[in-house]
Design an enzyme around this catalytic site. Structure first.
Site, PDB file in Angstrom:
ATOM      1  N   GLU A  67     -21.051 -22.196   7.947  1.00  0.00           N
ATOM      2  CA  GLU A  67     -21.315 -20.608   8.001  1.00  0.00           C
ATOM      3  C   GLU A  67     -20.052 -19.839   8.125  1.00  0.00           C
ATOM      4  OE1 GLU A  67     -21.520 -23.293  10.213  1.00  0.00           O
ATOM      5  OE2 GLU A  67     -21.397 -22.778  12.361  1.00  0.00           O
TER       6      GLU A  67
ATOM      7  N   HIS B  42     -30.402 -21.743   6.854  1.00  0.00           N
ATOM      8  CA  HIS B  42     -29.646 -22.259   8.175  1.00  0.00           C
ATOM      9  C   HIS B  42     -28.369 -21.641   8.370  1.00  0.00           C
ATOM     10  CE1 HIS B  42     -28.359 -25.434  10.986  1.00  0.00           C
ATOM     11  NE2 HIS B  42     -27.175 -25.207  10.621  1.00  0.00           N
ATOM     12  N   GLU B  43     -27.509 -21.727   7.185  1.00  0.00           N
ATOM     13  CA  GLU B  43     -26.187 -21.066   7.402  1.00  0.00           C
ATOM     14  C   GLU B  43     -26.143 -19.488   7.601  1.00  0.00           C
ATOM     15  OE1 GLU B  43     -24.003 -23.370   7.927  1.00  0.00           O
ATOM     16  OE2 GLU B  43     -25.182 -24.832   6.884  1.00  0.00           O
TER      17      GLU B  43
ATOM     18  N   HIS C  80     -26.934 -18.733  11.301  1.00  0.00           N
ATOM     19  CA  HIS C  80     -25.495 -18.915  12.105  1.00  0.00           C
ATOM     20  C   HIS C  80     -24.812 -17.654  12.080  1.00  0.00           C
ATOM     21  CE1 HIS C  80     -24.763 -22.902  13.316  1.00  0.00           C
ATOM     22  NE2 HIS C  80     -24.969 -23.492  12.012  1.00  0.00           N
TER      23      HIS C  80
ATOM     24  N   GLU D 120     -26.233 -25.168  16.972  1.00  0.00           N
ATOM     25  CA  GLU D 120     -26.866 -25.729  15.946  1.00  0.00           C
ATOM     26  C   GLU D 120     -28.407 -25.699  16.260  1.00  0.00           C
ATOM     27  OE1 GLU D 120     -25.843 -26.242  13.186  1.00  0.00           O
ATOM     28  OE2 GLU D 120     -23.811 -26.064  13.374  1.00  0.00           O
TER      29      GLU D 120
ATOM     30  N   ASP E 115     -15.484 -34.251  15.945  1.00  0.00           N
ATOM     31  CA  ASP E 115     -16.217 -34.694  14.765  1.00  0.00           C
ATOM     32  C   ASP E 115     -16.881 -36.276  14.856  1.00  0.00           C
ATOM     33  OD1 ASP E 115     -15.372 -32.382  13.419  1.00  0.00           O
ATOM     34  OD2 ASP E 115     -13.715 -33.540  12.427  1.00  0.00           O
TER      35      ASP E 115
ATOM     36  N   TYR F 189     -28.633 -30.691  17.112  1.00  0.00           N
ATOM     37  CA  TYR F 189     -29.398 -29.735  15.990  1.00  0.00           C
ATOM     38  C   TYR F 189     -30.803 -29.851  16.624  1.00  0.00           C
ATOM     39  CZ  TYR F 189     -25.716 -29.513  12.588  1.00  0.00           C
ATOM     40  OH  TYR F 189     -24.578 -29.619  12.010  1.00  0.00           O
TER      41      TYR F 189
HETATM   42  N1  BES Z   1     -21.607 -25.748  11.208  1.00  0.00           N
HETATM   43  C1  BES Z   1     -22.237 -26.960  10.456  1.00  0.00           C
HETATM   44  C2  BES Z   1     -21.198 -27.621   9.938  1.00  0.00           C
HETATM   45  C3  BES Z   1     -20.275 -28.110  10.651  1.00  0.00           C
HETATM   46  C4  BES Z   1     -20.869 -28.824  11.992  1.00  0.00           C
HETATM   47  C5  BES Z   1     -19.129 -28.756  10.436  1.00  0.00           C
HETATM   48  C6  BES Z   1     -19.612 -29.448  12.935  1.00  0.00           C
HETATM   49  C7  BES Z   1     -18.119 -29.061  11.185  1.00  0.00           C
HETATM   50  C8  BES Z   1     -18.540 -29.557  12.469  1.00  0.00           C
HETATM   51  C9  BES Z   1     -23.371 -26.188   9.430  1.00  0.00           C
HETATM   52  O1  BES Z   1     -23.846 -24.988   9.902  1.00  0.00           O
HETATM   53  C10 BES Z   1     -24.455 -27.328   9.336  1.00  0.00           C
HETATM   54  O2  BES Z   1     -24.998 -27.612  10.357  1.00  0.00           O
HETATM   55  N2  BES Z   1     -24.533 -27.721   8.074  1.00  0.00           N
HETATM   56  C11 BES Z   1     -25.642 -28.663   7.966  1.00  0.00           C
HETATM   57  C12 BES Z   1     -26.746 -28.020   7.217  1.00  0.00           C
HETATM   58  C13 BES Z   1     -28.194 -28.353   7.579  1.00  0.00           C
HETATM   59  C14 BES Z   1     -28.471 -28.571   9.018  1.00  0.00           C
HETATM   60  C15 BES Z   1     -29.331 -27.465   6.748  1.00  0.00           C
HETATM   61  C16 BES Z   1     -25.052 -29.905   6.956  1.00  0.00           C
HETATM   62  O3  BES Z   1     -24.061 -29.660   6.750  1.00  0.00           O
HETATM   63  O4  BES Z   1     -25.778 -30.810   6.608  1.00  0.00           O
HETATM   64 ZN    ZN Z   2     -25.477 -25.331  11.166  1.00  0.00          ZN
END
Ligand code: BES
Ligand code: ZN
Length: 508
Positions: free
Chosen positions: A167, A191-192, A195, A214, A271, A279
Site C-alpha cells: 500500500e 485491499h491496498e 490501506h 491488516e 517478517d 489479517y
Molecule cells: N501491507 C501488506 C503487505 C506486507 C505486509 C508487506 C507485511 C510486508 C510486511 C499488504 O497490504 C498485503 O496485505 N498484501 C496482501 C494482499 C491480500 C491480503 C489481498 C498480499 O500480499 O497477499
Molecule cells: Zn494489507
C-alpha cells in the site's frame, strides 16, 4: 544526502534487463515494510514515527516515488539522467517510503487513477483495471472519510515482487499475478486501497499491533466487496479468510505467540511473524464488534476512529479507549463493550477465536463437490464419476475455495486420483496464480511426481511469497534435492526478502 547501497540492502531489488518483460532496460524497486527502510537511508524505522518526505532522484529511466510529482528537470548529459522530484506532504512512517524505476509508462483507468507498468504490459493491465478502481474509492470515502492522497495509482511490478500488493501511498505496488485476465484477483486492489485509511492515514504504532493495519483493511475490503456484489460476497470472502486463519494457526501451533492478536516481538523479525493471523483474527474481532454493537452504531464509529487518529499511530489499547469514549453516553453500547467483549481474550489469547455465523450460499457447491472427492480419497465405494461439467458453473473464487477444502482433507490423494482430477478439471492449465498454486499444492501433497517439474518451473516464474513459500515447502517434502536445485537456479530472481524466507524454509 547522497547515499549508496550494498548487497545488504534488503529493501531494494535490482533487476537485469533479462529479468524484465521488455528485456532492454534494468529495473529497480523497493519494499520497505516491515523494517527494511533502514537499509536504504538512515531513519527512525518504526511505524510510531511519521514525517513528510521529499524525493529528488536522478535516473536514466522513469521514476515513481510515494509522493505527488513536482518537477521533472535538469537533464544531465554526462549521466544521461533526468531529475525526478516528488513531495509527500502527509506525514508517513518510513515503511511507506517507496521508489521504483524502469521502463515504466502509464494509462488512465479512472478519474483519479492510473495504472503504471512496463510499457509492453500496459494494455493488459489497463484491460484488467479500467473502471474498477474509482468505485472502490467512492465506497470507502462514503464509509470512512475523503481520500487523503489526491490520486490513487497502481504500479504493477515485475514478477519477482514478493507480495500481492503493498500500500505505498499514491502508488500501490502490485504483483503481476493479480492480472489474471478475468478481474478475479482485483480484490487485492480493494485491499491496498483500503490501506489508504487503515495503515497509511492511521497506522499501527508497532508491528506487535500489526492487526490494526491488516484487520481493519480486510474488514474495509470486505465491506467494499459487499457494497459492490452484495452481502453474500462478504461472507464468502470471510469464509476463505477463516480457512487461511485455520491453516496459519495449524502451521504455527495453537499456543504459539504469533497466533495472538497482540504479539510479543521482542528480538523477533516482524517478517518471521507474518501470516494470515493478524489479517483474519483482526477481521474477526472487528466483525465481532460490528455484530455486537449493531451495524448502525458501528458505522458511526468508523469515521470517528479514522478522524481521531488521522496522521497518527496507535496501539490496540488506544482503539479500546476510543470505543469506550465514543459510546460513553450510550448505555446499551457501553454495556456491550464492558460485558460482551472479552478484551483480554481477544488481544492476548493464542489460537482460533470463536467462529462468526456466515452465509454459506456461495460455498455450498464447493463443499458438496469436495465431499465427493473426499470419498474418492478415502477409497469409499461411490458412484461418483468426475466430469468437466462438475466445475463449469464455478467462479474462480469458488474453485479456490474448493481446492482449499481438498487441501485440508485428512487423507491425501493418490497420484492416480490426482491424474483423474487433472484430466477432468485441467487446473494445471489455469492462468490464475491463485488456482495453479493450490493445484500444485495438492499434487505435491499426493506425491504425484508428474507435477514436480511443472511446479518447480512455475515457482521460478513468480516471486510472490504467498505462492513461492508453500510450493518450496511442498517440493522440499517430495524431493529435497529438486527443491534446493530450483532455489539455487532462481535465487537472483527472487527479491532479497523472499530469498531469505525460502532459505530459512529449506533449512539452508
Ligand atoms: N501491507 C501488506 C503487505 C506486507 C505486509 C508487506 C507485511 C510486508 C510486511 C499488504 O497490504 C498485503 O496485505 N498484501 C496482501 C494482499 C491480500 C491480503 C489481498 C498480499 O500480499 O497477499
Ligand atoms: Zn494489507
Amino acid at each position: 544526502m547522497k547515499i549508496s547501497t550494498t548487497d545488504d540492502c534488503t529493501a531494494l531489488q535490482w533487476l537485469t534487463p533479462e529479468q524484465t518483460t521488455g528485456k532492454k532496460h534494468p529495473y529497480m524497486f523497493s519494499q520497505c515494510q516491515a523494517s527494511h527502510a533502514r537499509t536504504i537511508f538512515p531513519c527512525a524505522d518504526t511505524p510510531a514515527c511519521k514525517s513528510t518526505f521529499s524525493y529528488s532522484i536522478r535516473s536514466p529511466l522513469p521514476v515513481v516515488a510515494s509522493g505527488l510529482p513536482t518537477t521533472l528537470d535538469s537533464y544531465d548529459p554526462k549521466t544521461k539522467t533526468l531529475l525526478y522530484c516528488f513531495e509527500q506532504k502527509n506525514p508517513i512512517p518510513a515503511y511507506l517510503m517507496a521508489v521504483a524505476s524502469g521502463n515504466i509508462g502509464s494509462v488512465q483507468v479512472g478519474p483519479r487513477s492510473w495504472v503504471y507498468g512496463e510499457c509492453e504490459d500496459l494494455v493488459r493491465y489497463k484491460d484488467e483495471l479500467d473502471g474498477e478502481v474509482e468505485p472502490f474509492i467512492e465506497i470507502a470515502e462514503k464509509m470512512i472519510t475523503p481520500y487523503a492522497w489526491s490520486v490513487y495509482n497502481v504500479l504493477v511490478l515485475p514478477a519477482s515482487f514478493p507480495y500481492g500488493g503493498m500500500e505505498n501511498p499514491v502508488w500501490t505496488y502490485a504483483t503481476p499475478t493479480i492480472i489474471s485476465g478475468d478481474k478475479s484477483n482485483i480484490d487485492v486492489i480493494a485491499h491496498e486501497l483500503a490501506h489508504s485509511w487503515s495503515g497509511n492515514l492511521v497506522s499501527n504504532a508497532g508491528w506487535n499491533h500489526f492487526w490494526l493495519n491488516e484487520g481493519w483493511t480486510v474488514y474495509i475490503e470486505r465491506r467494499i466487496g459487499a457494497a459492490l456484489h452484495g452481502p453474500a460476497e462478504f461472507d464468502f470472502s470471510a469464509l476463505i479468510g477463516w480457512r487461511a486463519l485455520e491453516e496459519s494457526v495449524k502451521l504455527f501451533g495453537e499456543d504459539h505467540e504469533f497466533t495472538k492478536l497482540i504479539t510479543n516481538l521482542v528480538d523477533q523479525d516482524p517478517d518471521d511473524a507474518f501470516s494470515s493471523i493478524p489479517y483474519e483474527k483482526g477481521f474477526t474481532f472487528l466483525y465481532h464488534l460490528d455484530n455486537s454493537l449493531g451495524r448502525e452504531k458501528w458505522d458511526k464509529f468508523i469515521p470517528h476512529y479514522f478522524k481521531t487518529f488521522a496522521f497518527k499511530s496507535l496501539t490496540s489499547l488506544d482503539l479500546q479507549n476510543t470505543l469506550f469514549d465514543f459510546f460513553k453516553d450510550d448505555e446499551a453500547a457501553t454495556k456491550v463493550l464492558k460485558h460482551d467483549i472479552d478484551w483480554e481474550k481477544w488481544f492476548f489469547a493464542p489460537g482460533m477465536p470463536p467462529k462468526p455465523k456466515f452465509d454459506t450460499s456461495l460455498v455450498d457447491v464447493c463443499y458438496e463437490l469436495a465431499k465427493k472427492w473426499e470419498a474418492v480419497a478415502a477409497g469409499d465405494d461411490t458412484s461418483f464419476t468426475p466430469s468437466p461439467s462438475d466445475i463449469k458453473e464455478l467462479s474462480s473464487n469458488q474453485l479456490v475455495f474448493f481446492l482449499d477444502q481438498l487441501a485440508q482433507l485428512p487423507k491425501p490423494f493418490t497420484p492416480k486420483q490426482v491424474e483423474m482430477m487433472a484430466d477432468n478439471y485441467h487446473f494445471g492449465d489455469s492462468g490464475n496464480a491463485e488456482i495453479i498454486s493450490r493445484w500444485y499444492g495438492i499434487a505435491l501433497k499426493a506425491k504425484d511426481d508428474k507435477w514436480y517439474k511443472p511446479a518447480a518451473e512455475w515457482v521460478g516464474t513468480v516471486g510472490r511469497m504467498k505462492f513461492v513459500r508453500p510450493i518450496f515447502r511442498g517440493l522440499n517434502q517430495c524431493d529435497h534435492e529438486l527443491a534446493v536445485k530450483t532455489f539455487e537456479a532462481h535465487k537472483t530472481f527472487y527479491h532479497p526478502i523472499c530469498r531469505n524466507q525460502v532459505q530459512k524454509d529449506l533449512g539452508l
